[in-house]
Scaffold this active site. Structure first.
Site, PDB file in Angstrom:
ATOM      1  CG  HIS A  55      -2.646   2.167   5.123  1.00 42.63           C
ATOM      2  ND1 HIS A  55      -3.833   2.499   4.539  1.00 42.63           N
ATOM      3  CD2 HIS A  55      -1.782   1.975   4.096  1.00 42.63           C
ATOM      4  CE1 HIS A  55      -3.714   2.482   3.211  1.00 42.63           C
ATOM      5  NE2 HIS A  55      -2.475   2.188   2.921  1.00 42.63           N
ATOM      6  CD  GLU A 102       2.064   2.874   2.633  1.00 36.00           C
ATOM      7  OE1 GLU A 102       2.173   3.992   3.164  1.00 36.00           O
ATOM      8  OE2 GLU A 102       1.090   2.551   1.934  1.00 36.00           O
ATOM      9  CG  HIS A 106       2.989   7.797   1.356  1.00 36.58           C
ATOM     10  ND1 HIS A 106       2.182   8.827   0.921  1.00 36.58           N
ATOM     11  CD2 HIS A 106       2.293   6.647   1.134  1.00 36.58           C
ATOM     12  CE1 HIS A 106       1.035   8.320   0.453  1.00 36.58           C
ATOM     13  NE2 HIS A 106       1.086   7.003   0.572  1.00 36.58           N
TER      14      HIS A 106
END
Ligand SMILES: *[C@@H]1O[C@H](CO)[C@@H](O)[C@H](O)[C@H]1NC(C)=O
Ligand SMILES: *[C@@H]1O[C@H](CO)[C@@H](O)[C@H](O)[C@H]1NC(C)=O
Ligand SMILES: *[C@@H]1O[C@H](CO)[C@@H](O)[C@H](O)[C@H]1NC(C)=O
Length: 245
Positions: A55, A102, A106
């Site tokens: 993920h 992502e 992040h």
């Protein structure tokens, strides 16, 4: 009037501590795996992945640390076949939006560390850690395989913590008090800045003592999951075979 003053004061404290924690360098990386069958039962996708897929790789502090640092798939061209296999977009297999998300949310924060300061370093490190962990192999070794039978959370957790020597964070689809089982959804394994394994924080006590409690823990990345309940049997759903009627 007095309560207003208190609220103002509290607001100030919250604001300043949020600012100071935003400046703080992250101390932990969370490698998050999800179980495609569970994800797809929530999101109405179909997936034939019969292994845990990535993920994300999330630093414990910071979100969208540099929105002007755009994702560029051509910088990770050599990684794309592996990304499609182990870090697939379960909703739109041909799209890059998941990796872009992502990276922006992040990766740009992870990139504050020199070891992760390019898109290629970030995505290849995530893949490297994923392979090193071999979560599927670890669970299989303890006979924890997708099944119509239920498992005890302690057995799932024990399999992981005995193999890695650290405590994972295991998330299930949020269930009601009356549910007879909970569905395994996500497993997080944590690392320090040197990529050494580290305990993930599980208990509420630990969560509350975090210095960045103001910035919610990244588990809001998927609102349908919560930490599994040790007293409820765990369902690890097998690959759904399409039914032809
Ligand atoms: C999953 O489905 C795709 C497309 O239908 C196929 O190419 C692929 O081989 C399948 N993978 C597995 C593991 O069955
Ligand atoms: C944000 O990313 C851009 C593009 O890579 C870069 O030029 C800029 O220096 C970065 N800003 C900060 C504060 O790191
Ligand atoms: C993406 O990276 C490639 C290779 O460095 C570069 O040629 C291209 O201009 C970049 N694209 C964008 C939109 O920045």
């Amino acid at each position: 009037m007095k309560s207003h003053a208190i609220i103002l004061c509290l607001g100030y404290v919250l604001l300043t501590s949020a600012q100071s924690s935003a400046k703080k360098e992250w101390t932990k990386l969370i490698l998050t795996h999800h179980w495609p069958q569970t994800f797809c039962s929530m999101e109405q996708c179909t997936s034939n992945f019969s292994y845990w897929t990535l993920h994300g790789l999330w630093p414990n502090t910071g979100i969208e640390c540099n929105v002007s640092w755009h994702f560029n798939a051509s910088l990770i061209e050599d990684l794309l076949p592996e990304m499609k296999t182990f870090w697939p977009n379960l909703l739109k297999p041909e799209s890059i939006v998941f990796w872009k998300h992502e990276w922006t949310k992040h990766g740009t924060c992870a990139a504050k560390a020199e070891a992760l300061d390019t898109q290629h370093k970030y995505f290849s490190k995530a893949l490297e850690l994923y392979h090193k962990l071999d979560l599927d192999g670890i669970l299989k070794k303890s006979n924890i395989v997708p099944s119509e039978n239920y498992y005890k959370l302690a057995d799932v957790e024990g399999s992981i913590s005995n193999s890695y020597g650290v405590t994972p964070k295991i998330q299930c689809v949020s269930h009601t008090k009356e549910s007879e089982f909970q569905t395994l959804g996500q497993i997080e394994i944590c690392f320090d800045r040197q990529f050494q394994l580290l305990d993930c924080e599980n208990s509420m006590g630990e969560l509350q003592s975090r210095d960045n409690e103001i910035l919610p823990y990244v588990s809001n990345d998927h609102p349908g999951f919560s930490v599994c309940d040790a007293s409820v049997p765990v369902y690890y759903p097998p690959l759904q075979t399409p039914r032809f009627l």
